[in-house]
Design an enzyme around this catalytic site. Structure first.
Site, PDB file in Angstrom:
ATOM      1  N   ASP A   1     -15.328   1.708  14.251  1.00 38.59           N
ATOM      2  CA  ASP A   1     -13.876   1.866  14.120  1.00 38.59           C
ATOM      3  C   ASP A   1     -13.415   1.905  15.583  1.00 38.59           C
ATOM      4  O   ASP A   1     -12.282   1.337  16.027  1.00 38.59           O
ATOM      5  CB  ASP A   1     -13.635   3.471  13.398  1.00 38.59           C
ATOM      6  CG  ASP A   1     -12.263   3.649  13.653  1.00 38.59           C
ATOM      7  OD1 ASP A   1     -11.315   2.905  12.944  1.00 38.59           O
ATOM      8  OD2 ASP A   1     -11.962   4.519  14.414  1.00 38.59           O
TER       9      ASP A   1
ATOM     10  N   THR B   1       2.671   6.525   1.801  1.00 37.13           N
ATOM     11  CA  THR B   1       3.658   7.616   1.444  1.00 37.13           C
ATOM     12  C   THR B   1       4.514   8.109   2.550  1.00 37.13           C
ATOM     13  O   THR B   1       5.528   8.357   2.548  1.00 37.13           O
ATOM     14  CB  THR B   1       2.750   8.575   0.705  1.00 37.13           C
ATOM     15  OG1 THR B   1       2.089   8.036  -0.466  1.00 37.13           O
ATOM     16  CG2 THR B   1       3.692   9.805   0.131  1.00 37.13           C
TER      17      THR B   1
ATOM     18  N   LYS C   1     -10.873  -0.584  17.604  1.00 37.79           N
ATOM     19  CA  LYS C   1      -9.724   0.014  18.607  1.00 37.79           C
ATOM     20  C   LYS C   1      -9.695  -0.481  19.926  1.00 37.79           C
ATOM     21  O   LYS C   1      -8.798  -0.952  20.801  1.00 37.79           O
ATOM     22  CB  LYS C   1      -9.572   1.542  18.418  1.00 37.79           C
ATOM     23  CG  LYS C   1      -9.197   1.823  16.881  1.00 37.79           C
ATOM     24  CD  LYS C   1      -9.259   3.284  16.737  1.00 37.79           C
ATOM     25  CE  LYS C   1      -9.007   3.752  15.361  1.00 37.79           C
ATOM     26  NZ  LYS C   1      -9.259   5.350  14.967  1.00 37.79           N
TER      27      LYS C   1
ATOM     28  N   GLY D   1      -3.349   6.601  16.206  1.00 41.08           N
ATOM     29  CA  GLY D   1      -2.444   7.108  15.026  1.00 41.08           C
ATOM     30  C   GLY D   1      -1.220   7.447  15.631  1.00 41.08           C
ATOM     31  O   GLY D   1      -0.347   6.426  16.051  1.00 41.08           O
TER      32      GLY D   1
ATOM     33  N   GLY E   1       0.751  -1.265  -0.041  1.00 39.80           N
ATOM     34  CA  GLY E   1      -0.010   0.042  -0.144  1.00 39.80           C
ATOM     35  C   GLY E   1       0.894   1.259   0.116  1.00 39.80           C
ATOM     36  O   GLY E   1       1.678   1.394   0.735  1.00 39.80           O
TER      37      GLY E   1
ATOM     38  N   VAL F   1      -4.005   2.090  16.692  1.00 36.05           N
ATOM     39  CA  VAL F   1      -4.848   2.804  17.655  1.00 36.05           C
ATOM     40  C   VAL F   1      -4.138   4.266  18.004  1.00 36.05           C
ATOM     41  O   VAL F   1      -3.193   4.176  18.158  1.00 36.05           O
ATOM     42  CB  VAL F   1      -5.092   2.070  19.007  1.00 36.05           C
ATOM     43  CG1 VAL F   1      -6.342   2.846  19.909  1.00 36.05           C
ATOM     44  CG2 VAL F   1      -5.564   0.779  18.789  1.00 36.05           C
TER      45      VAL F   1
ATOM     46  N   GLY G   1      -0.716   4.420  -0.107  1.00 35.47           N
ATOM     47  CA  GLY G   1      -1.879   5.489   0.192  1.00 35.47           C
ATOM     48  C   GLY G   1      -0.960   6.903   0.972  1.00 35.47           C
ATOM     49  O   GLY G   1       0.082   6.703   1.031  1.00 35.47           O
ATOM     50  N   THR G   2      -1.863   7.446   1.725  1.00 34.63           N
ATOM     51  CA  THR G   2      -1.252   8.634   2.652  1.00 34.63           C
ATOM     52  C   THR G   2      -0.330   7.998   3.616  1.00 34.63           C
ATOM     53  O   THR G   2       0.678   8.529   3.647  1.00 34.63           O
ATOM     54  CB  THR G   2      -2.495   9.469   3.223  1.00 34.63           C
ATOM     55  OG1 THR G   2      -3.402   8.382   3.826  1.00 34.63           O
ATOM     56  CG2 THR G   2      -3.406  10.044   2.247  1.00 34.63           C
TER      57      THR G   2
ATOM     58  N   GLU H   1       1.305  -0.457  16.468  1.00 32.55           N
ATOM     59  CA  GLU H   1       1.446   0.775  17.301  1.00 32.55           C
ATOM     60  C   GLU H   1       0.268   1.666  16.431  1.00 32.55           C
ATOM     61  O   GLU H   1      -0.548   2.513  17.145  1.00 32.55           O
ATOM     62  CB  GLU H   1       2.783   1.605  17.195  1.00 32.55           C
ATOM     63  CG  GLU H   1       2.808   2.652  18.029  1.00 32.55           C
ATOM     64  CD  GLU H   1       2.115   2.629  19.435  1.00 32.55           C
ATOM     65  OE1 GLU H   1       2.866   1.817  20.312  1.00 32.55           O
ATOM     66  OE2 GLU H   1       1.093   3.133  19.832  1.00 32.55           O
TER      67      GLU H   1
END
EC number: 1.1.1.3
Lengths: 432, 432
Positions: free
Chosen positions: B198, B15, B202, B131, B9, B129, B11-12, B126
């Site tokens: 979501d 990247t 978590k 960020g 992947g 949950v 994606g954001t 890590e």
């Protein structure tokens, strides 16, 4: 096979540590594989709040660091000596060390980590900063992907309690200090806390981890809270601030290299800042990194239970490594101390900060003009000038500056002090 | 020798992860020993914000998890499949895995950790949950000395943004959701966020770590924020509360064993509670343990930079272990998943909580008496009954209860609903 540990010290934190280790049910099962082999104390006959097997307690501290059966020495004596010598002796004997001793690490971290790297042992110190708050290990392990921008902490519970109480009760420093001493929140000799020395020890450790360089403890600018008055707290409040003792480590681009600002002082913190609402004996550390942004760690910064929680987590960490690794391994580079150079610390005169200053003056209209001109002559630009009250015949003026070079601000102040119309400058506090 | 990793992947978060790894200067030196060997994407020709060497990008995801040179697979695809299968295949090939995928771990953690333990590899998460907030590793490593009492989190940024905005602007849910979608804070299909799914994923992960047992995802009671109105936010405010979507894991002593309450729902939080001031897209997790007390972790709960910071910290953690340990070692028991049993989850009817309920009624004096009697008949004791406003002809009554068994409260409500004088019960929200 159980891992044998030796405790140096059985005060409040030592007792808390033993209590956790002797009562592992409902905690991490790894605790069941740890045995307290020896506990070194000064007074063997003192009544204890923990029941240890016969023969465990000894007054011979050296016998613990020299015991070939002990794998981990847990130093909870505090103070510089004999803590430093015992830690070094334990390392020489290839024992891992867990310590809560910020003073020893801030001053002798250099010597201790060099010895530890040579011996191939860990020296862990989660309990040295922020009591039970996990902050050392997150800095080492979780935030290392970032370029650290700043670490700002409220890391002394005593001064935060005093400032919180002064704010809520409108009381003066001396009064609240006496009360804190009675409650056991401040020591009989409160110097290390109220003069910021304890916070300076701790920010030395955090800065060294966050900015990956050694720090000379004597390079840290340090100013305590004795001069903070109820008056300043009130004025700060009116301007939208609370006063906190902050420990600040901040990276700046120097002319030739990465420089570090490192300082402990009372600070006006905007009320909407995350650190503004940290009250009482609680601690908090705000870390800013790129690309992370800001994270904050908050919790009880002292006390037997929280500090013991951190001490035991370090012990468990070492035991986990001992149980999972074979022999003859290298140290985990994230858990050991690999940097060798010293951080370049910016002298306090060269830092850029905002200031709050309070003046008592005789000739109000003349003085306001003079303040503006004199500050302006020294490149100090003012954000606000407020005539805020009277004390007898004297008018009280409060000034908040924009960001200025501290040296320029001081030169301007020296000139202003000489003016006939200025009676005195009772307070100067930096602004976050 | 550099450690080779493969990214699934780009994606954001992918990247952001690649950007950190390709620009190690000023970060932990360990980053220099990591090489991005392959990156799996769906559309190879899409323009990217990161420059990768030729031949690194591939659409053949299986070639990454099967590549014998790759030591660590970083799964950043999201969603259940093919993420789950690729993770399992990587593990089967004895590769360590780093993932940000809460959905897969909450549902298939069981299967994944069993496979990982058998293969002797780590699965670190890590970033799954909170960020960029370090919370998984602290729970595993730093808080393990404690008996965990509760874990309470604001762990969904979208809903926290919506509730914060509803509170500050007095706006209704639908309005703010549309705005959040425009700003990119909410997805076109907002179900996973606004219905609490979501957050439930978590808290399943956090509970499993804190309470050392597996959790069945379907056992988690889950209620979203669609029903929260501007009216309730205003009334809550008047009563001294803010409304937050909380994810709660709380240990309770059951009749025969340790039980776990596990739930996600909107909650009235007292304004002076540490979680009350967590606003916007920020996340925070409050952990209470014995003897620790309360610690809180606060920071950006989403976004490319913060999440990548967490992903890279996990990669570094594994690289550090690979570089320090010899071969044929066991897994570190603190970093792997050792528990096998399932936590016993208390059914929602059996939990004890406080409630806020709003009634629209026709016959005011009669109803207040009736409410008191009916609640009393079912052992529901009221803390306050406030007649707070009118909506047309109907009087609005707000009730806050003391701690009650949820089942009793519901039985009482069923009776009350049948009363002629009750027009409707527009809102029922639990109180922290």
């Amino acid at each position: 096979m159980a891992v044998k540990i030796g405790l140096l010290g059985l005060g409040t934190v030592g007792t808390g540590t033993a209590q956790i280790l002797l009562d592992p049910t409902g905690r991490n099962p790894l605790l069941e594989e740890i045995t307290i082999s020896k506990v070194g104390v000064r007074s063997p006959d003192k009544p204890r709040q923990v029941e240890l097997s016969e023969g465990v307690i000894t007054t011979d501290l050296e016998s613990i660091v020299n015991d070939p059966e002990i794998a981990i020495v847990v130093e909870l004596l505090g103070g510089l000596e004999p803590a430093r010598s015992l830690i070094l002796q334990a390392i020489a004997n290839k024992k891992h060390v867990v310590t809560a001793n910020k003073a020893v690490i801030a001053r002798y971290g250099d010597e201790i980590y060099e010895a530890a790297n040579e011996a191939g042992v860990y020296v862990l110190l989660e309990a040295a900063v922020g009591g039970g708050i996990p902050i050392i290990k997150p800095l080492k392990q979780s935030l290392g992907a970032n370029r650290i921008v700043s670490i700002i902490g409220i890391i002394n519970g005593t001064t935060n309690y005093i400032l919180t109480k002064m704010t809520s009760d409108g009381a003066d420093f001396g009064e609240v200090l006496a009360e804190a001493q009675q409650l056991g929140y401040a020591e009989a000799d409160p110097t290390a806390d109220v003069d910021g020395l304890d916070a300076a020890d701790k920010i030395a450790i955090l800065a060294s981890l966050g900015f990956a360089g050694r720090v000379k403890r004597e390079d840290i600018y340090c100013e305590g809270i004795r001069e903070i008055s109820a008056t300043d707290i009130t004025y700060a409040e009116q301007l939208g601030f609370v006063i906190k003792l902050l420990a600040i480590a901040q990276g700046t681009e120097g002319e030739n290299s990465q420089q570090l600002e490192l300082r402990v002082h009372p600070t006006l913190v905007p009320k909407n800042h995350p650190l503004a609402s940290i009250n009482g004996v609680y601690n908090a550390v705000l870390v800013e990194g790129k690309p992370l942004g800001q994270v904050m760690f908050f919790g009880p910064g002292a006390g037997a239970g929280p500090t013991a929680s951190a001490v035991v987590s370090d012990i468990m960490n070492i035991v986990a490594i001992l149980k999972s690794s074979g022999t003859n391994n290298n140290l985990d580079p994230l858990l050991s101390c690999v940097h060798q150079h010293f951080c370049q610390i910016t002298p306090i005169e060269a830092i850029n900060t905002r200031f709050y200053a309070r003046f008592l003056t005789k000739d109000l209209p003349g003085v306001i003009g003079y303040l503006g001109t004199t500050f302006g002559d020294h490149q100090v630009s003012l954000e606000s000038v407020v005539q805020i009250g009277f004390q007898g015949e004297l008018a009280e003026i409060v000034v908040v500056t924009h960001y200025v070079r501290e040296g320029n601000f001081n030169t301007a102040l020296d000139e202003i002090r000489n003016l006939e119309a200025i009676d005195s400058i009772p307070s100067i506090v930096r602004v976050l």
